[in-house]
Design a protein around this motif. Structure first.
Motif, PDB file in Angstrom:
ATOM      1  N   VAL A 149       8.541   8.291  -5.802  1.00 17.47           N
ATOM      2  CA  VAL A 149       9.892   8.154  -5.265  1.00 17.47           C
ATOM      3  C   VAL A 149      10.124   6.744  -4.702  1.00 17.47           C
ATOM      4  O   VAL A 149      11.122   6.085  -5.031  1.00 17.47           O
ATOM      5  CB  VAL A 149      10.167   9.223  -4.188  1.00 17.47           C
ATOM      6  CG1 VAL A 149      11.556   9.030  -3.591  1.00 17.47           C
ATOM      7  CG2 VAL A 149      10.032  10.618  -4.791  1.00 17.47           C
ATOM      8  N   LEU A 150       9.205   6.277  -3.865  1.00  8.95           N
ATOM      9  CA  LEU A 150       9.403   4.974  -3.220  1.00  8.95           C
ATOM     10  C   LEU A 150       9.623   3.828  -4.210  1.00  8.95           C
ATOM     11  O   LEU A 150      10.538   3.012  -4.015  1.00  8.95           O
ATOM     12  CB  LEU A 150       8.222   4.654  -2.303  1.00  8.95           C
ATOM     13  CG  LEU A 150       8.320   5.104  -0.852  1.00  8.95           C
ATOM     14  CD1 LEU A 150       7.059   4.725  -0.098  1.00  8.95           C
ATOM     15  CD2 LEU A 150       9.537   4.498  -0.172  1.00  8.95           C
ATOM     16  N   PRO A 151       8.805   3.716  -5.267  1.00  5.44           N
ATOM     17  CA  PRO A 151       9.029   2.599  -6.193  1.00  5.44           C
ATOM     18  C   PRO A 151      10.431   2.610  -6.798  1.00  5.44           C
ATOM     19  O   PRO A 151      11.016   1.546  -7.025  1.00  5.44           O
ATOM     20  CB  PRO A 151       7.950   2.820  -7.267  1.00  5.44           C
ATOM     21  CG  PRO A 151       6.864   3.573  -6.563  1.00  5.44           C
ATOM     22  CD  PRO A 151       7.587   4.493  -5.621  1.00  5.44           C
ATOM     23  N   SER A 152      10.978   3.805  -7.055  1.00  2.00           N
ATOM     24  CA  SER A 152      12.330   3.898  -7.605  1.00  2.00           C
ATOM     25  C   SER A 152      13.381   3.560  -6.557  1.00  2.00           C
ATOM     26  O   SER A 152      14.388   2.899  -6.860  1.00  2.00           O
ATOM     27  CB  SER A 152      12.574   5.305  -8.156  1.00  2.00           C
ATOM     28  OG  SER A 152      11.669   5.606  -9.199  1.00  2.00           O
ATOM     29  N   ARG A 189      25.254   4.867  -5.365  1.00  2.00           N
ATOM     30  CA  ARG A 189      25.328   6.321  -5.172  1.00  2.00           C
ATOM     31  C   ARG A 189      24.995   7.101  -6.442  1.00  2.00           C
ATOM     32  O   ARG A 189      24.212   8.062  -6.416  1.00  2.00           O
ATOM     33  CB  ARG A 189      26.704   6.700  -4.649  1.00  2.00           C
ATOM     34  CG  ARG A 189      26.823   8.165  -4.245  1.00  2.00           C
ATOM     35  CD  ARG A 189      28.195   8.424  -3.648  1.00  2.00           C
ATOM     36  NE  ARG A 189      28.335   7.793  -2.346  1.00  2.00           N
ATOM     37  CZ  ARG A 189      29.491   7.285  -1.874  1.00  2.00           C
ATOM     38  NH1 ARG A 189      30.577   7.316  -2.634  1.00  2.00           N
ATOM     39  NH2 ARG A 189      29.543   6.752  -0.675  1.00  2.00           N
ATOM     40  N   GLU A 190      25.580   6.712  -7.560  1.00  2.00           N
ATOM     41  CA  GLU A 190      25.332   7.446  -8.807  1.00  2.00           C
ATOM     42  C   GLU A 190      23.896   7.267  -9.281  1.00  2.00           C
ATOM     43  O   GLU A 190      23.265   8.211  -9.772  1.00  2.00           O
ATOM     44  CB  GLU A 190      26.319   7.007  -9.883  1.00  2.00           C
ATOM     45  CG  GLU A 190      27.732   7.490  -9.641  1.00  2.00           C
ATOM     46  CD  GLU A 190      27.795   9.004  -9.504  1.00  2.00           C
ATOM     47  OE1 GLU A 190      27.199   9.709 -10.346  1.00  2.00           O
ATOM     48  OE2 GLU A 190      28.444   9.487  -8.540  1.00  2.00           O
ATOM     49  N   GLN A 191      23.370   6.058  -9.144  1.00  3.94           N
ATOM     50  CA  GLN A 191      21.981   5.803  -9.518  1.00  3.94           C
ATOM     51  C   GLN A 191      21.043   6.627  -8.642  1.00  3.94           C
ATOM     52  O   GLN A 191      20.057   7.211  -9.121  1.00  3.94           O
ATOM     53  CB  GLN A 191      21.661   4.319  -9.383  1.00  3.94           C
ATOM     54  CG  GLN A 191      20.267   3.926  -9.864  1.00  3.94           C
ATOM     55  CD  GLN A 191      19.994   2.437  -9.663  1.00  3.94           C
ATOM     56  OE1 GLN A 191      20.889   1.681  -9.245  1.00  3.94           O
ATOM     57  NE2 GLN A 191      18.784   2.016  -9.955  1.00  3.94           N
ATOM     58  N   ALA A 192      21.365   6.704  -7.344  1.00  2.00           N
ATOM     59  CA  ALA A 192      20.545   7.488  -6.417  1.00  2.00           C
ATOM     60  C   ALA A 192      20.619   8.975  -6.751  1.00  2.00           C
ATOM     61  O   ALA A 192      19.625   9.703  -6.647  1.00  2.00           O
ATOM     62  CB  ALA A 192      20.997   7.244  -4.979  1.00  2.00           C
ATOM     63  N   LYS A 193      21.802   9.448  -7.136  1.00  2.00           N
ATOM     64  CA  LYS A 193      21.957  10.854  -7.504  1.00  2.00           C
ATOM     65  C   LYS A 193      21.099  11.201  -8.715  1.00  2.00           C
ATOM     66  O   LYS A 193      20.412  12.234  -8.739  1.00  2.00           O
ATOM     67  CB  LYS A 193      23.425  11.157  -7.791  1.00  2.00           C
ATOM     68  CG  LYS A 193      23.696  12.600  -8.172  1.00  2.00           C
ATOM     69  CD  LYS A 193      25.179  12.824  -8.432  1.00  2.00           C
ATOM     70  CE  LYS A 193      25.451  14.263  -8.853  1.00  2.00           C
ATOM     71  NZ  LYS A 193      26.912  14.472  -9.122  1.00  2.00           N
ATOM     72  N   GLU A 194      21.109  10.330  -9.709  1.00  2.00           N
ATOM     73  CA  GLU A 194      20.283  10.561 -10.901  1.00  2.00           C
ATOM     74  C   GLU A 194      18.808  10.563 -10.542  1.00  2.00           C
ATOM     75  O   GLU A 194      18.040  11.420 -11.010  1.00  2.00           O
ATOM     76  CB  GLU A 194      20.583   9.472 -11.935  1.00  2.00           C
ATOM     77  CG  GLU A 194      19.807   9.633 -13.230  1.00  2.00           C
ATOM     78  CD  GLU A 194      20.158   8.552 -14.245  1.00  2.00           C
ATOM     79  OE1 GLU A 194      19.418   8.411 -15.235  1.00  2.00           O
ATOM     80  OE2 GLU A 194      21.171   7.854 -14.039  1.00  2.00           O
ATOM     81  N   LEU A 195      18.416   9.620  -9.691  1.00  2.00           N
ATOM     82  CA  LEU A 195      17.030   9.564  -9.234  1.00  2.00           C
ATOM     83  C   LEU A 195      16.659  10.830  -8.475  1.00  2.00           C
ATOM     84  O   LEU A 195      15.579  11.415  -8.692  1.00  2.00           O
ATOM     85  CB  LEU A 195      16.840   8.331  -8.345  1.00  2.00           C
ATOM     86  CG  LEU A 195      15.540   8.237  -7.541  1.00  2.00           C
ATOM     87  CD1 LEU A 195      14.348   8.157  -8.474  1.00  2.00           C
ATOM     88  CD2 LEU A 195      15.583   7.032  -6.606  1.00  2.00           C
ATOM     89  N   THR A 200      13.307  15.365  -7.771  1.00  2.00           N
ATOM     90  CA  THR A 200      13.148  16.700  -7.180  1.00  2.00           C
ATOM     91  C   THR A 200      12.776  17.723  -8.251  1.00  2.00           C
ATOM     92  O   THR A 200      12.016  18.660  -7.986  1.00  2.00           O
ATOM     93  CB  THR A 200      14.425  17.151  -6.447  1.00  2.00           C
ATOM     94  OG1 THR A 200      15.560  17.030  -7.318  1.00  2.00           O
ATOM     95  CG2 THR A 200      14.645  16.318  -5.195  1.00  2.00           C
ATOM     96  N   ARG A 201      13.289  17.533  -9.466  1.00  2.00           N
ATOM     97  CA  ARG A 201      12.902  18.423 -10.559  1.00  2.00           C
ATOM     98  C   ARG A 201      11.418  18.255 -10.874  1.00  2.00           C
ATOM     99  O   ARG A 201      10.696  19.243 -11.077  1.00  2.00           O
ATOM    100  CB  ARG A 201      13.763  18.129 -11.791  1.00  2.00           C
ATOM    101  CG  ARG A 201      13.494  19.084 -12.960  1.00  2.00           C
ATOM    102  CD  ARG A 201      14.530  18.905 -14.056  1.00  2.00           C
ATOM    103  NE  ARG A 201      14.565  17.547 -14.581  1.00  2.00           N
ATOM    104  CZ  ARG A 201      15.559  16.697 -14.410  1.00  2.00           C
ATOM    105  NH1 ARG A 201      16.621  17.034 -13.689  1.00  2.00           N
ATOM    106  NH2 ARG A 201      15.516  15.483 -14.935  1.00  2.00           N
TER     107      ARG A 201
END
Length: 226
Positions: A149-152, A189-195, A200-201
């Motif tokens: 998660v952190l690297p992304s 925001r959209e990039q974070a939502k995709e991430l 989480t999946r």
């Protein structure tokens, strides 16, 4: 500071291993009282907290539209956090009065991960994501956050810092990522939502809630824990 061999939630400082914990208080404030609440915390509450053994800092997240405010106080150990409970309760009630609202939720956490690219400054904002994992997967969640998660998150525009707080008994957790400005947070925001959806999946976690806040106060002396 990098601690690859540290037990989860523990990181070395000059005194040896530290086991950081935090207590967060969610207040539903009157929006008209938010500035008064911030001033009270800065001028009155913070000096009182400094006298508590094991206290290492505080942050305040504010949503001026909804009135949702989250105060998080960090401690060197779980024992220090427990010992401060009575004093914290008094200060919490006074803060709620100043914010013109009610205490909605009190949560206690282990600080599993904390990574700073640089210190926060005026104008910083925070996106917080509350998750739920099976309680026996807490260690895996912490390691996954560090490695995947952190690297992304660091690639997101305006990234400043990020943390993961977790409650091992329930599997609840909250990831808070600080950005240099609200504009940067809105643009990513959209990039974070995709991430968020992807990671989480992969982790097998459920997203419980997502909120965006002004970082009204940030006075944490917590060491790097990533």
């Amino acid at each position: 500071m990098n601690c690859p061999v540290a037990p989860p939630g523990r990181c070395p400082d000059a005194r040896g291993w530290v086991d950081m914990h935090a207590r967060s208080t969610t207040i539903q404030a009157q929006t008209s009282s938010i500035d008064a609440g911030i001033a009270y915390m800065r001028d009155d509450l913070m000096p009182e907290l400094e006298s508590i053994d094991g206290y290492v800092g505080i942050s305040l997240l504010v949503d001026r539209e909804s009135g949702r405010c989250i105060i998080t106080a960090a401690y060197e150990t779980e024992d220090a956090m427990r010992a401060a409970a009575d004093k914290a309760s008094q200060l919490r009630n006074r803060a709620a009065e100043t914010f013109g609202g009610n205490v909605e939720k009190i949560e206690e956490w282990e600080i599993g991960v904390l990574h700073r690219d640089h210190q926060s400054a005026d104008g910083c904002c925070v996106r917080a994501t509350w998750i739920k994992v099976p309680p026996d997967q807490a260690d895996r969640a912490i390691e996954f956050y560090k490695t995947s998660v952190l690297p992304s998150l660091e690639d997101l525009e305006g990234f400043c810092s990020s943390s993961l707080l977790i409650d091992r008994s329930s599997g609840r957790g909250v990831s808070s990522t600080t950005f240099d400005s609200r504009d940067a947070m809105e643009r990513n925001r959209e990039q974070a939502k995709e991430l968020r959806n992807t990671r989480t999946r992969e982790l097998g976690a459920d997203v419980v809630d997502v909120g965006e806040f002004e970082l009204a106060l940030a006075h944490l002396r917590v060491p790097e824990m990533a």
